[in-house]
Design an enzyme around this catalytic site. Structure first.
Site, PDB file in Angstrom:
ATOM      1  N   GLU A  62       0.746  -1.147  -0.227  1.00 20.72           N
ATOM      2  CA  GLU A  62      -0.008   0.011   0.056  1.00 20.72           C
ATOM      3  C   GLU A  62       0.885   1.421   0.187  1.00 20.72           C
ATOM      4  OE1 GLU A  62      -1.749  -3.543   1.592  1.00 20.72           O
ATOM      5  OE2 GLU A  62      -0.064  -2.511   2.325  1.00 20.72           O
ATOM      6  N   SER A  63       2.135   1.236   0.089  1.00 18.09           N
ATOM      7  CA  SER A  63       3.023   2.230   0.074  1.00 18.09           C
ATOM      8  C   SER A  63       4.234   2.106   0.798  1.00 18.09           C
ATOM      9  CB  SER A  63       2.386   3.609   0.320  1.00 18.09           C
ATOM     10  OG  SER A  63       3.301   4.676  -0.407  1.00 18.09           O
ATOM     11  N   HIS A  68      13.366   7.952  11.002  1.00 21.41           N
ATOM     12  CA  HIS A  68      14.982   8.238  11.467  1.00 21.41           C
ATOM     13  C   HIS A  68      14.762   8.466  12.954  1.00 21.41           C
ATOM     14  CE1 HIS A  68      18.958   9.370  10.920  1.00 21.41           C
ATOM     15  NE2 HIS A  68      18.763  10.224  11.491  1.00 21.41           N
TER      16      HIS A  68
END
Length: 126
Positions: A62-63, A68
């Site tokens: 879905e992406s 970070h």
């Protein structure tokens, strides 16, 4: 207007140093966050910095989910971008906030791919 996806940008603060600095733990939690949101995990790439910090991405059907960390600040920057209606990016962000033992999360959602319905119909017929 219809949108193609939802993108949540999360500032996760007051997290445990040892969690944010552990590449294996961060990857495990990111994958589990994706799964808890209903996503299908495809692949992962993570990197450990010296002396501290982790960056990584979990590619989902879905992406993606990206992170970070700044363990020395107890801070993680997290992006969760999902397409379609099946996956809820907020579920992934809340999962991470809980499992990083965060004291605070500030997040906002952006609608991605905002296009008029007429454009979407034309694109399909190309």
């Amino acid at each position: 207007m219809k949108h193609l996806g939802r993108h949540v940008l999360a500032e996760i603060c007051g997290c445990e140093f040892n969690i944010l600095n552990d590449i294996k733990k961060v990857e495990e939690l990111m994958v589990n966050a994706a799964l808890s949101a209903g996503a299908e995990v495809r692949e992962c790439v993570f990197h450990k910095f010296s002396p501290q910090g982790v960056s990584g991405v979990v590619v989902i059907s879905e992406s993606h989910l990206a992170i970070h960390t700044w363990p020395e600040l107890g801070y993680a920057a997290v992006d969760v971008f999902t397409c379609g209606e099946k996956v809820n990016p907020w579920d992934a962000c809340n999962y991470l906030s809980d499992h990083f033992c965060a004291k605070h999360m500030i997040a906002k959602e952006l609608k991605r791919g905002m296009m008029p319905e007429s454009y979407l119909k034309e694109a399909v017929n190309i």
